[in-house]
Design an enzyme around this catalytic site. Structure first.
Site, mmCIF file in Angstrom:
data_model
loop_
_atom_site.group_PDB
_atom_site.id
_atom_site.type_symbol
_atom_site.label_atom_id
_atom_site.label_comp_id
_atom_site.label_asym_id
_atom_site.label_seq_id
_atom_site.Cartn_x
_atom_site.Cartn_y
_atom_site.Cartn_z
ATOM 1 N N HIS A 57 -3.298 -4.033 -8.421
ATOM 2 C CA HIS A 57 -2.445 -3.627 -7.308
ATOM 3 C C HIS A 57 -2.636 -2.128 -7.096
ATOM 4 O O HIS A 57 -2.360 -1.321 -7.983
ATOM 5 C CB HIS A 57 -0.975 -3.943 -7.587
ATOM 6 C CG HIS A 57 -0.080 -3.578 -6.439
ATOM 7 N ND1 HIS A 57 0.245 -4.471 -5.426
ATOM 8 C CD2 HIS A 57 0.556 -2.412 -6.134
ATOM 9 C CE1 HIS A 57 1.036 -3.870 -4.563
ATOM 10 N NE2 HIS A 57 1.236 -2.618 -4.962
ATOM 11 N N CYS A 58 -3.100 -1.764 -5.906
ATOM 12 C CA CYS A 58 -3.400 -0.366 -5.609
ATOM 13 C C CYS A 58 -2.305 0.209 -4.717
ATOM 14 O O CYS A 58 -2.187 -0.176 -3.546
ATOM 15 C CB CYS A 58 -4.758 -0.246 -4.915
ATOM 16 S SG CYS A 58 -5.236 1.464 -4.574
ATOM 17 N N PRO A 59 -1.480 1.120 -5.223
ATOM 18 C CA PRO A 59 -0.439 1.718 -4.359
ATOM 19 C C PRO A 59 -1.017 2.633 -3.291
ATOM 20 O O PRO A 59 -0.355 2.890 -2.277
ATOM 21 C CB PRO A 59 0.431 2.484 -5.351
ATOM 22 C CG PRO A 59 -0.461 2.788 -6.510
ATOM 23 C CD PRO A 59 -1.417 1.642 -6.602
ATOM 24 N N GLY A 89 -1.493 0.351 -0.556
ATOM 25 C CA GLY A 89 -0.283 -0.394 -0.239
ATOM 26 C C GLY A 89 -0.451 -1.891 -0.248
ATOM 27 O O GLY A 89 0.237 -2.595 0.508
ATOM 28 N N ASN A 90 -1.333 -2.400 -1.115
ATOM 29 C CA ASN A 90 -1.565 -3.837 -1.145
ATOM 30 C C ASN A 90 -2.259 -4.213 -2.449
ATOM 31 O O ASN A 90 -2.782 -3.340 -3.160
ATOM 32 C CB ASN A 90 -2.428 -4.273 0.047
ATOM 33 C CG ASN A 90 -2.263 -5.736 0.386
ATOM 34 O OD1 ASN A 90 -1.627 -6.490 -0.354
ATOM 35 N ND2 ASN A 90 -2.836 -6.152 1.497
#
Length: 381
Positions: free
Chosen positions: A168-170, A173-174
């Site tokens: 999960h890559c902040p 944002g997804n």
């Protein structure tokens, strides 16, 4: 007169999907709920490129080559396109089991494991699956009530099982999964090239600005001085360079091995057991072609599918009445009901009372003769 009418309200499936996601544009855009760092990513990219195009590019296009801003614009547009494609797409979310499917799976698990005595821990819910002569374990997800496919994992932030889950890559944002990993890789690759490009030409701009104009015609128009904005661009590019370029190199290594970040962190194929990766083709070119150029599977969520729900609503309808009849007022409360009943009873004449409205002892059938009452006989005598 009120009539109950059943209307069908159109509801899209994305409005009822579980998980912690946000949807925009009628379900076409799908993102995580935590989007603050994604906005920071947009601000850094747009701000740095805007300063570069506004100040350094004009000077460098005149002094060196007009191709410098053109190539920078191509890199910028490609990086923004891949970023938005990664952020706004379905990463490969697996739908949760329906109640009937979950009950069937529970019955199947109980039939396989049998009854567990009290005080003992139940066995893990795992199914063995064979891929390229290698046993792969399919784990059961207690949230989604399904056995996850190979390489899938449950994201604790989005609360969804994602196929070929990477991480999960902040910053985007997804989640990064099977359906958007190639766009994520192209984004960090193009962003690395753009960062190196801007950082290099900022250094060139500083060098040309500090050079004393001499007999060279190339530098005769160099009269601009070093500004605070240029120093800000250099600092942003310098600190971004290490993280983005390092991340690109790490994912290039994973693509060459056909491996995910989740598998690398858990040590699935390089742990103590030294189990060979069953998904690797043993060839770097084949692995890169499968990850970056393979067919893109469609989304299985059907976010814009239609769910029809019936809603009953009351509508006022009018029916034909005689010229002398009046519609009684609507009865709303107990006090108003008594008042309306008294008004209505005063408006109806005694002669208009029908045979059905008479008391039971005075009603008669059409062929029955009238029977004189006891009071009428006494009156005659």
């Amino acid at each position: 007169m009120s009539v109950m009418v059943a209307r069908k309200k159109v509801v899209r499936k994305w409005e009822k999907l579980p998980g912690r996601n946000t949807f925009c544009c009628d379900g076409r855009i799908m993102m995580a709920r935590q989007k603050g760092i994604f906005y920071l990513t947009l601000f850094l990219i747009l701000g740095t490129c805007a300063l570069f195009f506004a100040f350094e590019c004009r000077y460098l296009a005149v002094q060196l080559s007009p191709a410098i801003p053109v190539f920078a614009a191509v890199l910028f547009l490609f990086a923004m396109a891949t970023l938005l494609r990664t952020s706004f797409s379905d990463p490969g979310v697996i739908p949760r089991a329906l109640p009937d499917e979950a009950a069937f799976i529970e019955m199947e698990i109980e039939a396989t494991n049998g009854t567990v005595p009290q005080g003992q821990r139940p066995p893990p819910r795992i199914k063995n699956f064979q891929i390229n002569n290698q046993i792969v374990k399919l784990k059961y997800c207690y949230t989604c009530k399904i056995f996850r496919p190979p390489r899938a994992s449950h994201c604790s932030i989005c609360d969804n099982c994602v196929e070929r889950f990477d991480h999960h890559c902040p910053w985007v944002g997804n989640c990064v999964g099977k359906r958007n990993y190639r766009y994520f890789y192209l984004f960090i690759l193009s962003l690395s090239l753009l960062t190196i490009y801007i950082f290099t030409f900022n250094i060139v701009y500083v060098a040309l600005s500090e050079t004393v104009t001499g007999g060279l015609g190339l530098l005769s128009g160099c009269s601009q001085s070093l500004t605070v904005l240029t120093v800000l661009e250099v600092l942003i590019c310098f600190f971004t360079l290490w993280s983005v370029v390092g991340l690109t190199g790490f994912h290039t290594f994973l693509v060459a091995l056909n491996q995910t970040t989740n598998e690398d962190i858990k040590g699935s194929w390089t742990g103590k057991n030294r189990v060979q990766n069953p998904y690797s083709h043993g060839n770097i070119v084949k692995n890169c072609c499968e990850v970056l150029c393979g067919p893109l599977p469609p989304s299985v969520l059907d976010r814009r599918g239609i769910l029809q729900q019936e809603e009953s609503t009351a509508q006022e309808g009018s029916c034909p009445r005689g010229p002398g009849t009046q519609e009684p007022p609507a009865l709303q409360g107990p006090g108003q009901a008594q008042e309306a009943h008294s008004v209505f009873s005063l408006q109806v004449p005694a002669a208009s009372v029908s045979n059905t409205e008479m008391p039971e002892e005075k009603q008669r059938t059409p062929g029955e003769l009238p029977v004189p009452s006891l009071d009428a006989g006494r009156a005659e005598h």
